[in-house]
Design an enzyme around this catalytic site. Sequence first.
Site, PDB file in Angstrom:
ATOM      1  CB  CYS A   1      -3.092  11.580  12.600  1.00  0.00           C
ATOM      2  SG  CYS A   1      -2.591   9.905  12.873  1.00  0.00           S
TER       3      CYS A   1
ATOM      4  NE  ARG B   1       1.106  10.140  10.521  1.00  0.00           N
ATOM      5  CZ  ARG B   1       0.625   9.287   9.619  1.00  0.00           C
ATOM      6  NH1 ARG B   1      -0.615   8.861   9.716  1.00  0.00           N
ATOM      7  NH2 ARG B   1       1.373   8.846   8.632  1.00  0.00           N
TER       8      ARG B   1
ATOM      9  NE  ARG C   1      -6.756   4.562   5.842  1.00  0.00           N
ATOM     10  CZ  ARG C   1      -6.185   5.649   6.304  1.00  0.00           C
ATOM     11  NH1 ARG C   1      -6.529   6.129   7.471  1.00  0.00           N
ATOM     12  NH2 ARG C   1      -5.272   6.295   5.616  1.00  0.00           N
TER      13      ARG C   1
ATOM     14  CE  LYS D   1      -1.639   1.563   4.095  1.00  0.00           C
ATOM     15  NZ  LYS D   1      -1.270   2.954   4.421  1.00  0.00           N
ATOM     16  CG  ASN D   2       2.357   2.745   3.571  1.00  0.00           C
ATOM     17  OD1 ASN D   2       1.206   3.091   3.336  1.00  0.00           O
ATOM     18  ND2 ASN D   2       2.815   2.539   4.792  1.00  0.00           N
TER      19      ASN D   2
ATOM     20  CG  ASP E   1       3.514   1.514   9.680  1.00  0.00           C
ATOM     21  OD1 ASP E   1       3.099   2.392  10.456  1.00  0.00           O
ATOM     22  OD2 ASP E   1       3.783   1.744   8.484  1.00  0.00           O
TER      23      ASP E   1
HETATM   24  N1  EPU Z   1       7.680  14.416  10.631  1.00  0.00           N
HETATM   25  C1  EPU Z   1       7.842  15.733  10.983  1.00  0.00           C
HETATM   26  N2  EPU Z   1       7.505  16.704  10.056  1.00  0.00           N
HETATM   27  C2  EPU Z   1       7.056  16.386   8.818  1.00  0.00           C
HETATM   28  C3  EPU Z   1       6.901  15.038   8.461  1.00  0.00           C
HETATM   29  C4  EPU Z   1       7.217  14.062   9.397  1.00  0.00           C
HETATM   30  O1  EPU Z   1       8.257  16.062  12.095  1.00  0.00           O
HETATM   31  O2  EPU Z   1       6.792  17.312   8.030  1.00  0.00           O
HETATM   32  C5  EPU Z   1       8.025  13.357  11.604  1.00  0.00           C
HETATM   33  C6  EPU Z   1       6.814  12.525  12.033  1.00  0.00           C
HETATM   34  O3  EPU Z   1       6.093  13.156  13.061  1.00  0.00           O
HETATM   35  C7  EPU Z   1       7.465  11.217  12.450  1.00  0.00           C
HETATM   36  C8  EPU Z   1       8.675  11.103  11.497  1.00  0.00           C
HETATM   37  O4  EPU Z   1       8.861  12.414  10.961  1.00  0.00           O
HETATM   38  O5  EPU Z   1       7.928  11.299  13.760  1.00  0.00           O
HETATM   39  C9  EPU Z   1       8.514  10.128  10.366  1.00  0.00           C
HETATM   40  O6  EPU Z   1       7.260  10.342   9.716  1.00  0.00           O
HETATM   41  P1  EPU Z   1       7.094  10.142   8.151  1.00  0.00           P
HETATM   42  O7  EPU Z   1       6.930  11.470   7.522  1.00  0.00           O
HETATM   43  O8  EPU Z   1       8.192   9.261   7.666  1.00  0.00           O
HETATM   44  O9  EPU Z   1       5.710   9.373   8.074  1.00  0.00           O
HETATM   45  P2  EPU Z   1       4.639   9.460   6.908  1.00  0.00           P
HETATM   46  O10 EPU Z   1       5.294   9.619   5.614  1.00  0.00           O
HETATM   47  O11 EPU Z   1       3.573  10.428   7.295  1.00  0.00           O
HETATM   48  C10 EPU Z   1       4.673   6.893   6.445  1.00  0.00           C
HETATM   49  C11 EPU Z   1       3.673   5.785   6.346  1.00  0.00           C
HETATM   50  C12 EPU Z   1       3.124   5.442   7.724  1.00  0.00           C
HETATM   51  C13 EPU Z   1       4.300   5.075   8.636  1.00  0.00           C
HETATM   52  C14 EPU Z   1       5.342   6.185   8.654  1.00  0.00           C
HETATM   53  C15 EPU Z   1       6.587   5.842   9.443  1.00  0.00           C
HETATM   54  C16 EPU Z   1       2.668   6.102   4.181  1.00  0.00           C
HETATM   55  C17 EPU Z   1       1.487   6.498   3.384  1.00  0.00           C
HETATM   56  N3  EPU Z   1       2.573   6.205   5.490  1.00  0.00           N
HETATM   57  O12 EPU Z   1       3.983   8.013   6.995  1.00  0.00           O
HETATM   58  O13 EPU Z   1       2.290   4.317   7.547  1.00  0.00           O
HETATM   59  O14 EPU Z   1       3.820   4.858   9.948  1.00  0.00           O
HETATM   60  O15 EPU Z   1       5.760   6.490   7.297  1.00  0.00           O
HETATM   61  O16 EPU Z   1       7.199   4.729   8.917  1.00  0.00           O
HETATM   62  O17 EPU Z   1       3.684   5.675   3.627  1.00  0.00           O
HETATM   63  C18 EPU Z   1       0.472   2.899   7.991  1.00  0.00           C
HETATM   64  O18 EPU Z   1       0.683   2.331   6.917  1.00  0.00           O
HETATM   65  O19 EPU Z   1      -0.284   2.412   8.888  1.00  0.00           O
HETATM   66  C19 EPU Z   1       1.143   4.166   8.274  1.00  0.00           C
HETATM   67  C20 EPU Z   1       0.682   5.042   9.148  1.00  0.00           C
END
Ligand code: EPU
Length: 433
Positions: free
Chosen positions: A116, A121, A402, A22-23, A310
Amino acid sequence: MEKLVITGGNALRGTLPISASKNAALPLMAAAILGPGTCRLGRIPQLRDITTFSHVLRIAGAEVSREGDGLLIDASRINFPEAPYELVKKMRASFYMLGALLGRCGRARVSLPGGCAWGPRPVNLHIDGMKALGATIDLEEGYVVASAPNGRLHGGTIVLQPSSVGATVNLLLAASTARGGSRIENAAIEPDVVVFCEMLQAMGARLHGTGTRTIEIEGVPLLRPATFANCPDRIELGTFMIAAAIAGIPEKPVTLTGARADHLGQDFMGAFLRTGARFEIADDKILIIPPEVLTPVSIVTAIYPGFPTDLQAQWTVLLACCEGTATVTDQVYGDRFNHIPELARMGIEVRVNGNTVTVAGGTKLKGARVMSTDLRASVSLVLAAMVAEGTTHVGRIYHLDRGYERLEDKLSTCGIDIRREAYDEFAAPEVPA
Ligand code: EPU
């Protein structure tokens, strides 16, 4: 609404196929917007998030249809560079449209995702990064309104702190068609991001250092459509490895097919082996051999190749099946613990302190009526139900839908007593006679 009704105690046996990721699928779909014409994406799972994101692409003007196990995305006409609140609030990855639309149209109006299920987030890195690439950004009525001067970003350097999957994807989408070069430092190296970079390259993007912490991008005027196959879902793989360890028959292998074991990262694989469970890898097959007795192993989540956040909810259930005490600490999302009160209703002895959960294993779990709160929390309830005494009703499984494809079909084929039922969430309980 629908729920899963699971009667625990049956052993998990046989073969579980791993679905497509998915991701990884979501960024691939966003990339398709960058190439005028039709992209053919193979192995796109049939999930609610994919349906939602297909709709996001359609709003912008793309035509999206199913073809075999994948999608055809015709992005010949992208004439409405917007992602509306109604869809972004359902799925945060819709925010990828900020980079995709800036890259394709030089402007974008994308709703901010907002809250969220498990706490803040932020998207500050996405927005600061777009500014560094040359976008002007305003916030209007909850929407990020972005535009590139003279229609194309100039490119720039961004240091991500912390490293972020979403920000790396968004910035790559925007920077691939910038006028000048860009550099992302402390970029994400998750397999989902690497696969996405391969798709951009197949579309003609000039990227250097993909899969490392520094990615350099030479902007090109336009990308071209491509045919590309997605990778298997590493989080589903980890979830099923845990399922096999806790509900399999000791020393009888459970087979997982169509998987990429190397995508899970060393920390998860190491922790898994320390529980006493074993695995054997043969190409895309992984045999999981459950032990007689599971040893409790404490974990701390971290970005890839660390233990995935995750998989921490599922690991909590594994710890409940061990004799002894161990902890789960989430360093990526410090308050992703909505599943804990629900698991406690099933008898798990558990305490939350800050971003650490302490699990005292060895208590017999009991079936109960519980509620899904987010995707990974829901699947942890299903795992707990599989080993609990009696019947569990897991409500609000739209969260589960999802990200887990045909979960009840896969598990019931492997011996688990699980079925989907419709229910009325607001029905009053019957008055006793
Ligand atoms: N962060 C910031 N600022 C930002 C963006 C992120 O501080 O602008 C922080 C977040 O708060 C977190 C860290 O950076 O502490 C990493 O977050 P990341 O941005 O990597 O997460 P994401 O891209 O929003 C993806 C996956 C999530 C998974 C996370 C961490 C997708 C669509 N989502 O989210 O997947 O938990 O990476 O590995 O790829 C799930 O599939 O259940 C899911 C939530």
